[in-house]
Write a protein that holds these residues in place. Sequence first.
Motif, short mmCIF file in Angstrom:
data_model
loop_
_atom_site.label_atom_id
_atom_site.label_comp_id
_atom_site.label_asym_id
_atom_site.label_seq_id
_atom_site.Cartn_x
_atom_site.Cartn_y
_atom_site.Cartn_z
N ARG A 1 0.83 -1.20 0.00
CA ARG A 1 0.00 0.00 0.00
C ARG A 1 0.87 1.25 0.00
O ARG A 1 1.89 1.31 0.68
CB ARG A 1 -0.91 0.03 1.23
CG ARG A 1 -2.31 -0.47 0.94
CD ARG A 1 -2.32 -1.95 0.68
NE ARG A 1 -2.20 -2.71 1.91
CZ ARG A 1 -1.98 -3.99 1.96
NH1 ARG A 1 -1.83 -4.67 0.87
NH2 ARG A 1 -1.88 -4.61 3.10
N VAL A 2 0.45 2.26 -0.72
CA VAL A 2 1.21 3.50 -0.74
C VAL A 2 0.91 4.31 0.51
O VAL A 2 -0.16 4.22 1.11
CB VAL A 2 0.88 4.35 -1.99
CG1 VAL A 2 1.25 3.62 -3.23
CG2 VAL A 2 -0.58 4.76 -2.01
N ASN A 3 1.86 5.13 0.90
CA ASN A 3 1.68 6.03 2.04
C ASN A 3 0.60 7.04 1.71
O ASN A 3 0.51 7.55 0.59
CB ASN A 3 3.02 6.75 2.31
CG ASN A 3 2.94 7.64 3.53
OD1 ASN A 3 2.39 8.72 3.44
ND2 ASN A 3 3.50 7.17 4.63
N ALA B 1 -1.21 -1.39 -9.77
CA ALA B 1 -0.16 -2.33 -9.39
C ALA B 1 0.35 -2.08 -7.99
O ALA B 1 0.80 -3.00 -7.30
CB ALA B 1 0.99 -2.26 -10.39
N ALA B 2 0.31 -0.82 -7.53
CA ALA B 2 0.79 -0.47 -6.20
C ALA B 2 -0.32 -0.39 -5.17
O ALA B 2 -0.07 -0.05 -4.02
CB ALA B 2 1.54 0.87 -6.25
N ASP B 3 -1.55 -0.69 -5.57
CA ASP B 3 -2.71 -0.57 -4.68
C ASP B 3 -2.83 0.85 -4.15
O ASP B 3 -3.13 1.07 -2.97
CB ASP B 3 -2.62 -1.57 -3.52
CG ASP B 3 -3.99 -2.16 -3.19
OD1 ASP B 3 -4.96 -1.85 -3.89
OD2 ASP B 3 -4.08 -2.93 -2.22
N SER B 4 -2.61 1.82 -5.01
CA SER B 4 -2.61 3.23 -4.62
C SER B 4 -4.01 3.69 -4.20
O SER B 4 -5.02 3.19 -4.69
CB SER B 4 -2.14 4.10 -5.78
OG SER B 4 -0.90 3.65 -6.28
N ILE B 5 -4.02 4.66 -3.31
CA ILE B 5 -5.27 5.26 -2.85
C ILE B 5 -5.19 6.77 -3.06
O ILE B 5 -4.21 7.40 -2.66
CB ILE B 5 -5.55 4.94 -1.37
CG1 ILE B 5 -5.63 3.43 -1.17
CG2 ILE B 5 -6.83 5.62 -0.90
CD1 ILE B 5 -5.77 3.00 0.28
N ALA B 6 -6.19 7.33 -3.72
CA ALA B 6 -6.23 8.76 -4.00
C ALA B 6 -7.46 9.38 -3.35
O ALA B 6 -8.23 8.70 -2.67
CB ALA B 6 -6.23 8.99 -5.51
#
Length: 594
Positions: free
Chosen positions: A7-9, A57-62
């Motif tokens: 998960r991204v920071n 791919a990075a499971d990013s959350i915006a």
Amino acid sequence: MSLMFARVNQSRHSLRALVPLAYLLTWSGAAAAQSATPVPAPAQLVLFNGRILTVDAADSIAQAIAIRDGKIVAIGTDRDILRLVGAGTRRIDLNGRAATPGLIDSHAHVADGGVEELYHVHLSDAKSVAEVVRRVRAGVAHLKPGEWLQGDGWDEGKLAEHRYPLAADLDPVSPDNPVWLMQTTGHYGVANSAALRMAKISAQTPDPPAGTIDRNARGEPTGVLKEAAKDTALDLIPAPTPEQRRAGIVHSIDLLHREGMTAVKDPSIDRPVWDAYVELLREGKLSEHVCVLWYAGSTLASARAALKEIMAQPRPPQSLGDGRLLSCGAKIFMDGSGGARTAWLYKDWNKHFNGVDAGNTGYPSTDPEVYRQQVRLFHQAGVHIGTHAIGDRAIDWVVDTYSQVLAEVPTMGLRHSIIHANIPTDHAIAIMASLQKKYEAGYPEAQAPFMWWIGDTYAGNFGPQRSLRLVPLKTFLNKGILWGGGSDYSVTPLAARFGLWASVERETLQGTYGAHPFGTAESIDIHAALRSYTSWAARQLFLDERIGSLEVGKDADIAVWDRNMYEVPAAQLRDLHCDLTILHGEVVYDSKHP
């Protein structure tokens, strides 16, 4: 494979890094942008002030997402995305709610299931044989003598008597009408005596190849017909009209939208169903991505007839209606059902969990050598194959067949699948992993809701040892095997949220043999579960370049939920509520204005 789910920071810096101000990013499947071009402005639709679970791919959350011409043009912070708003932009404040890619079902009989919902007697919530009989009596009251009554969805595991309904139960309330009640798996059902007479099934009738006529102690048919044996009765029932088929599909699409689902793979269709889909597309009513598999039958002649239909249509990823309707390939049945104990096993089936159904290892639905010829026929024509396989012996035969035909004619990207793949052996799992790596083939299309909705029947039939191997999602993950999630609707309810929950919790509906007869060692987390109903399922519909994740350039297929599935306790996943569904940038469902 589990390393994919980092998960991204959630710092402001990481959110802004997703989309620099006033730029349209072109994303690769596994990394952020490699190039940038100016964003067309203004956006037509903006969702902001939320948690955008991109499943990239990075499971990013915006925080926010911008849409134009049905495509995602930017993803990032509220500050950046709101700068793309113009006078004509529609703004939707998510008020902290979570948005995901539209969910995808890789195996759901939505055309047939819609017809059942609209025109048949509903039995999925019946809790006793007596209740089944009462509903048949009520249904017959609306029919003329001689007209067929059809019902669907009963499950002996949910009935108080823990047995099949029988012709003897139905006959007193249906003396003048033939009755057919399909068990929820679709592989067996019960006919009343009027239907048995019409089908010419008596004590002297032998079991057909790949079929079973259930009999009492005197050798007389009980009314329960399994696999090919049921076809004699089903062939007598009038087919749905074209209008009924279209109405059934529209009904299912409405349900899909209410559940945040924007794409589905409908297997085992024929020409009348295809024609219904095409007509709805012409009428502008096919507001869903639908990929179909044509039923190939159990002979080489029937496979050739299916191939002729397939070759007359565009080949995936080509489609009709700009991604709305795809003719994806062929479906073949290798074996039967875990509910009917007809799936093909190495060892005897169990009964009532610890008992043994001595001498019954199930059987193939298609002659194994004929099956191999069918697969070779489709594969050499460059056609995707989905094979139904429940039992360990059936699954081994399927993956070995795929391996053989791929070695003969190496072909990338056909994505041959193992539909259900309930209890794969270690050998089958190893072959799946190898096929995926070498050929992009051997993908399980698994139904986690089986463990819940029909789990009590399944546990009783698979028994204590095999049950622990059922739907081995954690093993798939650890071996690098991708799979598509699904419901097999109307075997289980259509809502994908049940599949998300069952993938994590692995609980049965009633706990007849305990809440977790399948154990929890094969549980996965919500991040992997969501991928199986989004990006991985999109692969099996040949739509992975367009849908399955929220990334710049992809279709704006989005579901908005009342809670963040990444943060809620796992037990709440089945209670998720879809507030908004967007398909190609258009709102197709709004819970405030249903």
